[in-house]
Design a protein around this motif. Structure first.
Motif, PDB file in Angstrom:
ATOM      1  N   LEU A  79       0.781  -1.030   0.085  1.00  5.53           N
ATOM      2  CA  LEU A  79       0.032   0.006   0.009  1.00  5.53           C
ATOM      3  C   LEU A  79       0.667   1.247   0.091  1.00  5.53           C
ATOM      4  O   LEU A  79       0.482   2.230  -0.724  1.00  5.53           O
ATOM      5  N   GLN A  80       2.098   1.306   0.551  1.00  3.89           N
ATOM      6  CA  GLN A  80       2.782   2.512   0.650  1.00  3.89           C
ATOM      7  C   GLN A  80       3.987   2.467  -0.318  1.00  3.89           C
ATOM      8  O   GLN A  80       4.193   3.628  -0.807  1.00  3.89           O
ATOM      9  N   ALA A  81       4.689   1.565  -0.653  1.00  2.00           N
ATOM     10  CA  ALA A  81       5.641   1.311  -1.496  1.00  2.00           C
ATOM     11  C   ALA A  81       5.469   1.140  -2.839  1.00  2.00           C
ATOM     12  O   ALA A  81       5.853   1.747  -3.793  1.00  2.00           O
ATOM     13  N   MET A  82       4.366   0.245  -3.117  1.00  2.00           N
ATOM     14  CA  MET A  82       4.166  -0.042  -4.424  1.00  2.00           C
ATOM     15  C   MET A  82       3.443   0.737  -5.350  1.00  2.00           C
ATOM     16  O   MET A  82       3.708   1.341  -6.661  1.00  2.00           O
ATOM     17  N   PRO A  83       2.162   1.348  -4.946  1.00  2.14           N
ATOM     18  CA  PRO A  83       1.341   2.265  -5.589  1.00  2.14           C
ATOM     19  C   PRO A  83       1.857   3.387  -6.180  1.00  2.14           C
ATOM     20  O   PRO A  83       1.768   3.781  -7.568  1.00  2.14           O
ATOM     21  N   PRO A  84       2.840   4.142  -5.768  1.00  2.00           N
ATOM     22  CA  PRO A  84       3.498   5.372  -6.230  1.00  2.00           C
ATOM     23  C   PRO A  84       4.231   4.924  -7.250  1.00  2.00           C
ATOM     24  O   PRO A  84       4.608   5.885  -8.212  1.00  2.00           O
ATOM     25  N   THR A 101       7.972  -1.491 -27.713  1.00  2.00           N
ATOM     26  CA  THR A 101       9.248  -2.306 -27.861  1.00  2.00           C
ATOM     27  C   THR A 101       8.574  -3.812 -27.651  1.00  2.00           C
ATOM     28  O   THR A 101       7.275  -4.037 -27.469  1.00  2.00           O
ATOM     29  N   PRO A 102       9.408  -4.972 -28.207  1.00  3.52           N
ATOM     30  CA  PRO A 102       8.726  -6.183 -28.347  1.00  3.52           C
ATOM     31  C   PRO A 102       8.354  -6.751 -26.902  1.00  3.52           C
ATOM     32  O   PRO A 102       7.349  -7.826 -26.704  1.00  3.52           O
ATOM     33  N   VAL A 103       8.777  -6.115 -25.787  1.00  6.99           N
ATOM     34  CA  VAL A 103       8.199  -6.452 -24.454  1.00  6.99           C
ATOM     35  C   VAL A 103       6.953  -5.570 -24.038  1.00  6.99           C
ATOM     36  O   VAL A 103       7.017  -4.378 -24.244  1.00  6.99           O
ATOM     37  N   ARG A 104       6.069  -6.237 -23.509  1.00  3.99           N
ATOM     38  CA  ARG A 104       4.895  -5.552 -23.157  1.00  3.99           C
ATOM     39  C   ARG A 104       4.998  -4.802 -21.774  1.00  3.99           C
ATOM     40  O   ARG A 104       5.921  -5.315 -20.975  1.00  3.99           O
ATOM     41  N   PRO A 105       4.545  -3.837 -21.695  1.00  2.00           N
ATOM     42  CA  PRO A 105       4.717  -3.085 -20.109  1.00  2.00           C
ATOM     43  C   PRO A 105       3.998  -3.910 -18.990  1.00  2.00           C
ATOM     44  O   PRO A 105       4.738  -3.673 -17.986  1.00  2.00           O
ATOM     45  N   ALA A 106       3.252  -4.716 -19.451  1.00  2.00           N
ATOM     46  CA  ALA A 106       3.039  -5.870 -18.190  1.00  2.00           C
ATOM     47  C   ALA A 106       4.181  -6.286 -17.726  1.00  2.00           C
ATOM     48  O   ALA A 106       4.296  -6.658 -16.552  1.00  2.00           O
ATOM     49  N   ALA A 107       5.188  -6.544 -18.422  1.00  2.00           N
ATOM     50  CA  ALA A 107       6.407  -7.274 -17.754  1.00  2.00           C
ATOM     51  C   ALA A 107       6.968  -6.363 -16.715  1.00  2.00           C
ATOM     52  O   ALA A 107       7.261  -7.148 -15.769  1.00  2.00           O
ATOM     53  N   LEU A 108       6.666  -5.127 -16.860  1.00  2.00           N
ATOM     54  CA  LEU A 108       7.118  -4.039 -15.665  1.00  2.00           C
ATOM     55  C   LEU A 108       6.215  -3.983 -14.472  1.00  2.00           C
ATOM     56  O   LEU A 108       6.732  -4.206 -13.391  1.00  2.00           O
ATOM     57  N   CYS A 165      -3.632   1.804  -7.141  1.00  2.00           N
ATOM     58  CA  CYS A 165      -3.034   2.386  -8.360  1.00  2.00           C
ATOM     59  C   CYS A 165      -3.963   2.555  -9.672  1.00  2.00           C
ATOM     60  O   CYS A 165      -3.944   3.561 -10.387  1.00  2.00           O
ATOM     61  N   ALA A 166      -5.035   1.473  -9.830  1.00  2.00           N
ATOM     62  CA  ALA A 166      -5.742   1.503 -11.120  1.00  2.00           C
ATOM     63  C   ALA A 166      -6.870   2.590 -10.914  1.00  2.00           C
ATOM     64  O   ALA A 166      -7.054   3.039 -11.730  1.00  2.00           O
ATOM     65  N   LEU A 167      -7.206   2.760  -9.747  1.00  2.00           N
ATOM     66  CA  LEU A 167      -8.222   3.861  -9.431  1.00  2.00           C
ATOM     67  C   LEU A 167      -7.797   5.036  -9.433  1.00  2.00           C
ATOM     68  O   LEU A 167      -8.438   6.258  -9.359  1.00  2.00           O
ATOM     69  N   SER A 168      -6.395   5.535  -9.550  1.00  2.00           N
ATOM     70  CA  SER A 168      -5.910   6.648  -9.101  1.00  2.00           C
ATOM     71  C   SER A 168      -5.250   7.126 -10.448  1.00  2.00           C
ATOM     72  O   SER A 168      -4.440   6.425 -11.100  1.00  2.00           O
ATOM     73  N   ARG A 169      -5.732   8.437 -10.707  1.00  2.00           N
ATOM     74  CA  ARG A 169      -4.970   8.711 -12.200  1.00  2.00           C
ATOM     75  C   ARG A 169      -3.863   9.192 -12.186  1.00  2.00           C
ATOM     76  O   ARG A 169      -3.024   9.103 -13.240  1.00  2.00           O
ATOM     77  N   THR A 170      -3.191   9.772 -10.935  1.00  2.00           N
ATOM     78  CA  THR A 170      -1.756  10.212 -10.992  1.00  2.00           C
ATOM     79  C   THR A 170      -1.020   9.603  -9.887  1.00  2.00           C
ATOM     80  O   THR A 170      -1.714   9.050  -9.011  1.00  2.00           O
ATOM     81  N   GLN A 171       0.169   9.818  -9.961  1.00  2.00           N
ATOM     82  CA  GLN A 171       1.129   9.478  -8.745  1.00  2.00           C
ATOM     83  C   GLN A 171       0.483   9.883  -7.301  1.00  2.00           C
ATOM     84  O   GLN A 171       0.697   9.341  -6.407  1.00  2.00           O
ATOM     85  N   ARG A 172       0.229  11.366  -7.265  1.00  2.00           N
ATOM     86  CA  ARG A 172      -0.068  12.219  -6.222  1.00  2.00           C
ATOM     87  C   ARG A 172      -1.256  11.421  -5.828  1.00  2.00           C
ATOM     88  O   ARG A 172      -1.427  11.225  -4.497  1.00  2.00           O
ATOM     89  N   ILE A 173      -2.408  11.028  -6.487  1.00  2.00           N
ATOM     90  CA  ILE A 173      -3.604  10.809  -6.049  1.00  2.00           C
ATOM     91  C   ILE A 173      -3.278   9.297  -5.463  1.00  2.00           C
ATOM     92  O   ILE A 173      -3.743   8.816  -4.489  1.00  2.00           O
ATOM     93  N   VAL A 245     -10.587  -5.588  -9.906  1.00  2.00           N
ATOM     94  CA  VAL A 245     -10.776  -4.257 -10.194  1.00  2.00           C
ATOM     95  C   VAL A 245      -9.561  -3.652 -10.695  1.00  2.00           C
ATOM     96  O   VAL A 245      -9.527  -2.843 -11.672  1.00  2.00           O
ATOM     97  N   ALA A 246      -8.290  -4.412 -10.236  1.00  2.00           N
ATOM     98  CA  ALA A 246      -6.898  -3.711 -10.678  1.00  2.00           C
ATOM     99  C   ALA A 246      -6.664  -3.825 -12.199  1.00  2.00           C
ATOM    100  O   ALA A 246      -6.525  -2.941 -12.912  1.00  2.00           O
ATOM    101  N   ILE A 247      -7.286  -4.891 -12.665  1.00  2.00           N
ATOM    102  CA  ILE A 247      -7.092  -5.397 -14.094  1.00  2.00           C
ATOM    103  C   ILE A 247      -8.085  -4.617 -14.957  1.00  2.00           C
ATOM    104  O   ILE A 247      -7.643  -4.093 -15.952  1.00  2.00           O
ATOM    105  N   ARG A 248      -9.491  -4.534 -14.420  1.00  2.00           N
ATOM    106  CA  ARG A 248     -10.464  -3.854 -15.372  1.00  2.00           C
ATOM    107  C   ARG A 248     -10.075  -2.373 -15.324  1.00  2.00           C
ATOM    108  O   ARG A 248     -10.430  -1.765 -16.405  1.00  2.00           O
ATOM    109  N   ARG A 249      -9.719  -1.941 -14.123  1.00  2.00           N
ATOM    110  CA  ARG A 249      -9.543  -0.391 -14.262  1.00  2.00           C
ATOM    111  C   ARG A 249      -8.368   0.115 -14.552  1.00  2.00           C
ATOM    112  O   ARG A 249      -8.360   1.455 -14.572  1.00  2.00           O
ATOM    113  N   PHE A 250      -7.267  -0.432 -14.640  1.00  2.00           N
ATOM    114  CA  PHE A 250      -5.850  -0.093 -15.017  1.00  2.00           C
ATOM    115  C   PHE A 250      -5.780   0.789 -16.202  1.00  2.00           C
ATOM    116  O   PHE A 250      -6.436   0.122 -17.255  1.00  2.00           O
ATOM    117  N   ARG A 251      -5.473   1.892 -16.216  1.00  2.00           N
ATOM    118  CA  ARG A 251      -5.019   2.512 -17.433  1.00  2.00           C
ATOM    119  C   ARG A 251      -3.692   2.487 -17.816  1.00  2.00           C
ATOM    120  O   ARG A 251      -2.980   3.007 -16.926  1.00  2.00           O
TER     121      ARG A 251
END
Lengths: 253, 297
Positions: A79-84, A101-108, A165-173, A245-251
């Motif tokens: 909750l503290q380290a990963m979402p930002p 790139t040939p690697v999808r961002p999901a890898a990240l 993270c999926a429900l927040s538009r920005t890093q600050r949110i 929720v995370a998968i459906r709402r992630f942008r």
């Protein structure tokens, strides 16, 4: 179709690069890896907390605080380290750059989940180890049950962070929402009042929350039994729902 | 077969049509420029080429492949340098190049690429500590690291100082020598004029001109500029009446007539007919700047 997939080494290279970057964040490392053990040691230095308590059925406060500190590690990681980090990767176009790139961002994202899960697990083992060595807290009576409950709790914790993270538009949110969710999860994990000594009604309610259920499952395994179907079921439902929720709402951008 | 083909491409964001029926093809080994004002739809167009956006309508092909449906294969052919993207703040130049090289089966020689882009002295610097120009050069390096057959360069020289800009142009020209196809988005006229074999001018989501740089200049209403000392006996009204004359002004002691080749011919006839001479006569070609201003609003 081997020719249309990225080299298998690419996924490993992403994980290796992210692991290096993870190691370059001393603050996150401290809060995830060290602070739960520090919390336990501070409490353990208070003599009265090392005395058997009738409220706890003859156990000491330090005994019930080992699983609390374990859950604290999971909260810090998920909750503290990963979402930002994830929200920042999206906001600054890092995911977008990788999608060209040939690697999808999901890898990240996967690399980040793996690293935070690993960090939470190592931190948990450190808490259990220091509790045993420094304060004589018995190792979990049912070790396979404890590890199973712990892995499920890690999954719930990371799913909660991913959903934030999926429900927040920005890093600050993401940081703000993470912090807003942080206090209720700390409460339900028993950081202020261990779940086991909460009044019955409150305890039953709390045990339907992700961390309340995790607290109960770990406690049951620590005392030598198997985590009960109710606690595991509640955690399972949370894990599935939050992941959805995370998968459906992630942008991606 | 053209390396890049865009036909009747349209893309809207909500109500706003960013790209509205854009068509062009880029041949193998060609340097093709997309020129246009901010918000004209240049970036959206190249993002569709790179498969980062799905077109609402139209057809996009890179090496004969659909960049959305065949995304993985297209990313192997096409290197991309994007506007407004960053890397992880604490990733070093070396690590970024190693990471992106690992995505490709036959990457370019990292050391040679770093040297060519002047990054070899900054290999251990973290991304966040790089200057704007160094970041830009790193992104160019990452676009080329897969040894692609085609490359999209969006606002290539933004943030570069004049020397780095010229070095980067040399690099693009060397790409042409290697047979790499280049799709270049720019609003720097000098860059377009120097590098591009052909240019598409895009304005408000549509192609308003598509030609060689010289062709675009020649087609503009203000392709030729006639100027002479302002003390001539010629009246502004009779100059403005010349065929093809677009504008007559007096500035800094000189009368300036802009127009076409026909304007120049008629001007010479006018001098002969009136039996007058003018001092300091100059006939010059308009620049791509002038043509561009003519073709966009």
């Amino acid at each position: 179709m081997a020719s249309t997939t990225a080299p298998a080494s690419a996924t490993r290279a992403v994980l290796r690069a992210e692991a290096r970057l993870f190691a370059r964040e001393p603050a996150a490392l401290f809060w995830v890896m060290a602070s739960p053990t520090v919390l336990l040691v501070i409490l353990g230095l208070v003599p009265s907390l090392r005395e058997a308590s009738d409220d706890l059925g003859g156990r000491r406060v330090i005994d019930v605080y080992v699983p609390v500190a374990v859950l604290f590690a999971l909260i810090m990681a998920g909750l503290q380290a990963m979402p930002p980090v994830l929200a920042g990767y999206r906001e600054r176009g890092i995911l977008r750059r990788m999608s060209a790139t040939p690697v999808r961002p999901a890898a990240l994202l996967t690399a980040q989940l793996v690293l935070h899960a690993a960090a939470a697990l190592v931190s948990s083992l450190l808490v259990v180890g220091v509790g045993r060595v420094a304060f004589g807290v018995a190792l979990p009576g049912n070790l396979p049950g404890y590890l199973g409950a712990l892995l499920l709790a890690v999954a719930v914790g990371l799913a909660l962070g991913a959903a934030v993270c999926a429900l927040s538009r920005t890093q600050r949110i993401a940081t703000a929402v993470g912090t807003a969710v942080f206090f209720p999860t700390m409460f339900t994990a028993g950081v202020w009042v261990p779940v086991q000594v909460m009044p019955d009604t409150l305890r039953r309610i709390v045990e339907f929350s992700p961390y309340g259920a995790a607290s109960r499952a770990l406690d049951e395994a620590a005392r030598g039994g198997w985590p009960g179907p109710l606690a595991l079921g509640v955690m399972g439902v949370w894990a599935v729902a939050l992941t959805a929720v995370a998968i459906r709402r992630f942008r991606w951008e | 077969m053209p390396m890049i083909e865009v036909r009747d491409l349209s893309k809207a964001y909500g109500e706003r049509k960013a790209v509205d029926g854009v068509s062009f093809t880029v041949d193998e080994g060609e340097i093709f420029g997309i020129l246009g004002p901010n918000g004209a739809g240049k970036t959206t167009t190249v993002e569709c080429v790179a498969g980062l956006r799905t077109p609402d309508a139209g057809r996009v092909r890179v090496g004969g492949l659909d960049p959305v449906a065949d995304h993985d294969r297209v990313t192997r052919l096409l290197g991309v340098q994007l506007q407004q993207s960053e890397l992880q703040a604490k990733l070093t130049v070396r690590e970024a190049m190693e990471l992106y090289a690992s995505f490709h089966e036959r990457p370019a020689d990292r050391r040679a690429l770093a040297a060519r882009l002047g990054l070899d002295a900054h290999l251990d610097v973290r991304f966040a500590r790089l200057s704007g120009g160094q970041k830009q050069r790193l992104f160019i390096a990452l676009a080329l690291i897969g040894d692609p057959r085609a490359v999209v360069l969006d606002e290539l020289t933004t943030g570069l100082d004049p020397r780095a800009r010229r070095d980067t142009w040399d690099l693009v020209e060397s790409l042409r020598a290697d047979g790499v196809t280049v799709l270049l988005v720019t609003h720097v006229m000098e860059e377009a004029q120097r590098l591009c074999d052909r240019i598409a001018v895009i304005d408000r989501g549509r192609v308003t001109a598509l030609d060689t740089p010289a062709g675009i200049i020649g087609r503009a209403a203000t392709a030729r500029v006639v100027s002479f000392a302002a003390d001539s006996p010629l009246e502004a009204a009779e100059l403005a009446a010349l065929p093809g004359a677009a504008d007559v002004t007096t500035r800094e002691g000189r009368t300036v007539v802009t127009g076409t080749d026909a304007t120049v011919d008629a001007f010479v006839s006018l001098l002969a007919r009136r039996a007058v001479t003018v001092r300091g006569l100059r006939v010059t070609d308009a620049t791509l700047d002038d043509a561009y201003l003519d073709l966009t609003t």
